[in-house]
Design a protein around this motif. Structure first.
Motif, PDB file in Angstrom:
ATOM      1  N   GLN A  45      -6.320  -3.342  28.570  1.00  0.00           N
ATOM      2  CA  GLN A  45      -5.337  -3.316  28.064  1.00  0.00           C
ATOM      3  C   GLN A  45      -4.942  -3.188  26.199  1.00  0.00           C
ATOM      4  O   GLN A  45      -4.096  -2.359  25.898  1.00  0.00           O
ATOM      5  N   GLU A  46      -5.544  -4.266  25.314  1.00  0.00           N
ATOM      6  CA  GLU A  46      -5.566  -3.741  24.402  1.00  0.00           C
ATOM      7  C   GLU A  46      -5.964  -2.610  23.567  1.00  0.00           C
ATOM      8  O   GLU A  46      -5.485  -1.888  22.944  1.00  0.00           O
ATOM      9  N   ILE A  47      -6.892  -1.969  24.223  1.00  0.00           N
ATOM     10  CA  ILE A  47      -8.033  -0.627  23.731  1.00  0.00           C
ATOM     11  C   ILE A  47      -7.126   0.786  24.168  1.00  0.00           C
ATOM     12  O   ILE A  47      -7.247   1.418  23.725  1.00  0.00           O
ATOM     13  N   GLY A  48      -6.209  -0.145  25.065  1.00  0.00           N
ATOM     14  CA  GLY A  48      -5.572   0.928  25.272  1.00  0.00           C
ATOM     15  C   GLY A  48      -5.373   2.039  26.737  1.00  0.00           C
ATOM     16  O   GLY A  48      -6.260   2.392  26.896  1.00  0.00           O
ATOM     17  N   VAL A  49      -4.643   2.876  26.654  1.00  0.00           N
ATOM     18  CA  VAL A  49      -4.863   3.851  28.511  1.00  0.00           C
ATOM     19  C   VAL A  49      -6.202   4.775  27.787  1.00  0.00           C
ATOM     20  O   VAL A  49      -5.882   5.334  26.677  1.00  0.00           O
ATOM     21  N   GLY A  50      -6.623   5.403  28.611  1.00  0.00           N
ATOM     22  CA  GLY A  50      -6.967   6.573  27.918  1.00  0.00           C
ATOM     23  C   GLY A  50      -8.420   6.291  28.489  1.00  0.00           C
ATOM     24  O   GLY A  50      -9.777   6.944  28.643  1.00  0.00           O
ATOM     25  N   THR A  51      -8.404   5.479  28.961  1.00  0.00           N
ATOM     26  CA  THR A  51     -10.694   4.480  28.716  1.00  0.00           C
ATOM     27  C   THR A  51     -11.322   4.143  29.808  1.00  0.00           C
ATOM     28  O   THR A  51     -10.164   3.271  30.529  1.00  0.00           O
ATOM     29  N   ASP A  52     -11.602   4.078  30.671  1.00  0.00           N
ATOM     30  CA  ASP A  52     -11.626   4.396  31.691  1.00  0.00           C
ATOM     31  C   ASP A  52     -12.760   3.164  31.739  1.00  0.00           C
ATOM     32  O   ASP A  52     -13.113   2.912  31.411  1.00  0.00           O
ATOM     33  N   ARG A  53     -11.943   2.607  33.040  1.00  0.00           N
ATOM     34  CA  ARG A  53     -12.606   0.872  33.517  1.00  0.00           C
ATOM     35  C   ARG A  53     -14.410   0.820  33.164  1.00  0.00           C
ATOM     36  O   ARG A  53     -14.252  -0.110  32.887  1.00  0.00           O
ATOM     37  N   ILE A  54     -14.908   1.810  33.796  1.00  0.00           N
ATOM     38  CA  ILE A  54     -16.324   2.223  34.268  1.00  0.00           C
ATOM     39  C   ILE A  54     -16.810   1.837  32.693  1.00  0.00           C
ATOM     40  O   ILE A  54     -18.251   1.224  32.273  1.00  0.00           O
ATOM     41  N   THR A  55     -16.782   2.830  31.723  1.00  0.00           N
ATOM     42  CA  THR A  55     -16.780   3.127  30.751  1.00  0.00           C
ATOM     43  C   THR A  55     -16.909   1.593  30.170  1.00  0.00           C
ATOM     44  O   THR A  55     -17.375   1.034  28.564  1.00  0.00           O
ATOM     45  N   LEU A  56     -15.547   0.760  30.571  1.00  0.00           N
ATOM     46  CA  LEU A  56     -15.421  -0.034  29.757  1.00  0.00           C
ATOM     47  C   LEU A  56     -16.346  -1.046  29.819  1.00  0.00           C
ATOM     48  O   LEU A  56     -16.813  -2.348  28.750  1.00  0.00           O
ATOM     49  N   TYR A  57     -16.862  -1.245  31.046  1.00  0.00           N
ATOM     50  CA  TYR A  57     -16.855  -2.770  31.676  1.00  0.00           C
ATOM     51  C   TYR A  57     -18.382  -2.349  31.592  1.00  0.00           C
ATOM     52  O   TYR A  57     -19.634  -3.160  31.199  1.00  0.00           O
ATOM     53  N   ARG A  58     -18.957  -0.945  31.265  1.00  0.00           N
ATOM     54  CA  ARG A  58     -20.559  -1.170  30.913  1.00  0.00           C
ATOM     55  C   ARG A  58     -20.499  -1.164  29.114  1.00  0.00           C
ATOM     56  O   ARG A  58     -21.584  -1.614  29.199  1.00  0.00           O
ATOM     57  N   THR A  59     -19.524  -1.210  28.590  1.00  0.00           N
ATOM     58  CA  THR A  59     -19.838  -0.729  27.007  1.00  0.00           C
ATOM     59  C   THR A  59     -19.693  -3.466  27.366  1.00  0.00           C
ATOM     60  O   THR A  59     -20.587  -2.906  26.054  1.00  0.00           O
ATOM     61  N   LEU A  60     -19.109  -3.684  27.961  1.00  0.00           N
ATOM     62  CA  LEU A  60     -19.188  -5.287  27.878  1.00  0.00           C
ATOM     63  C   LEU A  60     -20.092  -5.751  28.360  1.00  0.00           C
ATOM     64  O   LEU A  60     -20.567  -6.471  27.449  1.00  0.00           O
ATOM     65  N   LYS A  61     -20.981  -5.045  29.011  1.00  0.00           N
ATOM     66  CA  LYS A  61     -22.352  -5.308  29.450  1.00  0.00           C
ATOM     67  C   LYS A  61     -23.116  -5.758  28.915  1.00  0.00           C
ATOM     68  O   LYS A  61     -24.253  -5.936  28.200  1.00  0.00           O
ATOM     69  N   SER A  62     -23.165  -4.065  27.980  1.00  0.00           N
ATOM     70  CA  SER A  62     -23.678  -3.947  26.820  1.00  0.00           C
ATOM     71  C   SER A  62     -24.413  -4.165  25.402  1.00  0.00           C
ATOM     72  O   SER A  62     -25.143  -5.157  24.622  1.00  0.00           O
ATOM     73  N   PHE A  63     -22.632  -4.855  25.523  1.00  0.00           N
ATOM     74  CA  PHE A  63     -22.469  -5.779  24.088  1.00  0.00           C
ATOM     75  C   PHE A  63     -22.877  -7.450  24.299  1.00  0.00           C
ATOM     76  O   PHE A  63     -23.980  -7.988  24.127  1.00  0.00           O
ATOM     77  N   GLU A  64     -22.788  -7.879  25.953  1.00  0.00           N
ATOM     78  CA  GLU A  64     -23.571  -8.914  26.612  1.00  0.00           C
ATOM     79  C   GLU A  64     -25.425  -9.043  26.082  1.00  0.00           C
ATOM     80  O   GLU A  64     -25.474  -9.803  25.986  1.00  0.00           O
ATOM     81  N   GLN A  65     -25.716  -7.571  26.220  1.00  0.00           N
ATOM     82  CA  GLN A  65     -27.208  -8.019  26.262  1.00  0.00           C
ATOM     83  C   GLN A  65     -27.459  -7.389  25.116  1.00  0.00           C
ATOM     84  O   GLN A  65     -28.628  -8.338  24.562  1.00  0.00           O
ATOM     85  N   SER A  66     -26.942  -7.441  24.371  1.00  0.00           N
ATOM     86  CA  SER A  66     -26.822  -6.698  23.328  1.00  0.00           C
ATOM     87  C   SER A  66     -27.062  -8.219  22.096  1.00  0.00           C
ATOM     88  O   SER A  66     -27.421  -8.099  20.634  1.00  0.00           O
ATOM     89  N   GLY A  67     -26.347  -9.402  22.521  1.00  0.00           N
ATOM     90  CA  GLY A  67     -26.342 -10.123  21.233  1.00  0.00           C
ATOM     91  C   GLY A  67     -24.440 -10.466  21.050  1.00  0.00           C
ATOM     92  O   GLY A  67     -24.524 -11.055  19.734  1.00  0.00           O
ATOM     93  N   LEU A  68     -23.620  -9.347  21.244  1.00  0.00           N
ATOM     94  CA  LEU A  68     -22.709  -9.169  20.915  1.00  0.00           C
ATOM     95  C   LEU A  68     -21.241  -9.673  21.235  1.00  0.00           C
ATOM     96  O   LEU A  68     -20.208 -10.316  20.457  1.00  0.00           O
ATOM     97  N   ILE A  69     -21.320 -10.448  22.149  1.00  0.00           N
ATOM     98  CA  ILE A  69     -20.637 -11.113  22.672  1.00  0.00           C
ATOM     99  C   ILE A  69     -21.383 -12.075  23.748  1.00  0.00           C
ATOM    100  O   ILE A  69     -22.208 -11.832  24.421  1.00  0.00           O
ATOM    101  N   HIS A  70     -20.299 -13.111  23.764  1.00  0.00           N
ATOM    102  CA  HIS A  70     -21.231 -13.699  25.051  1.00  0.00           C
ATOM    103  C   HIS A  70     -19.423 -13.694  26.087  1.00  0.00           C
ATOM    104  O   HIS A  70     -18.553 -13.796  26.065  1.00  0.00           O
TER     105      HIS A  70
END
Ligand SMILES: [Zn+2]
Ligand SMILES: [Zn+2]
Length: 143
Positions: A45-70
Motif C-alpha cells: 500500500q505504501e509503495i503504491g499501486v502499479g507494483t506487481d505483487r510477485i515482484t514485491l514478495y520476491r523483493t521481500l524474500k531477497s531482502f530477507e536473504q540478504s540481511g536487510l529485513i527480518h
C-alpha cells in the motif's frame, strides 16, 4: 530528477549484494527507520499501486536473504517485516532482539536494544529461530 547513483539506499543495497531497482528502493525506504514492523500488504500500500505483487514478495524474500529485513512473528497470524540492524548481512543475521506488540496502536516494535534472554534447552532440542514477543502498551500510547 533521477537519484544520484551513490545515495544511501543504493549504497545499502550494494552493501548487501543487491542491484538497485525502483521496487527495491521503494521497499527499503518504506521499512527503514520505521521502528515497527509492516505486513506485506502495508508495504504494498505504501509503495503504491502499479507494483506487481510477485515482484514485491520476491523483493521481500531477497531482502530477507540478504540481511536487510527480518520476519517479525506476532500473535496476529500475519507475517510482518522490519528493517534489520545495520550489522546484519546475508551470512550473519543479528536479530537477537525482543519484539513488542502494542495492544493500543497495534504496532509490533523491534526493541533492538533488548536482547533475547538465553535459554537452556533440554538435550536433543536444537533451536533454529528465536521469536520473543512481549505485548502491552508502547511508549507512544502511554497516557
Ligand atoms: Zn502503541
Ligand atoms: Zn525486529
Amino acid at each position: 530528477m533521477p537519484a544520484a547513483p551513490t545515495d544511501r539506499l543504493t549504497q545499502t543495497l550494494a552493501r548487501h549484494g543487491l542491484r538497485t531497482t525502483p521496487v527495491r528502493r521503494a521497499v527499503l525506504q518504506t521499512v527503514a527507520g520505521r521502528g515497527y514492523a509492516l505486513t506485506g500488504a502495508e508495504i504494498e500500500q505504501e509503495i503504491g499501486v502499479g507494483t506487481d505483487r510477485i515482484t514485491l514478495y520476491r523483493t521481500l524474500k531477497s531482502f530477507e536473504q540478504s540481511g536487510l529485513i527480518h520476519r517479525v512473528i506476532d500473535d496476529s497470524d500475519v507475517l510482518r517485516y522490519a528493517a534489520c540492524s545495520i550489522e546484519c548481512t546475508a551470512t550473519a543475521h543479528f536479530d537477537n532482539h525482543v519484539h513488542f506488540k502494542c495492544g493500543k496502536c497495534a504496532h509490533t516494535y523491534c526493541l533492538n536494544q533488548v536482547a533475547i534472554p538465553t535459554v537452556t534447552l533440554p538435550g536433543g532440542f536444537q533451536a533454529e529461530r528465536k521469536d520473543y514477543l512481549l505485548s502491552g502498551t508502547c511508549q507512544f500510547c502511554q497516557s
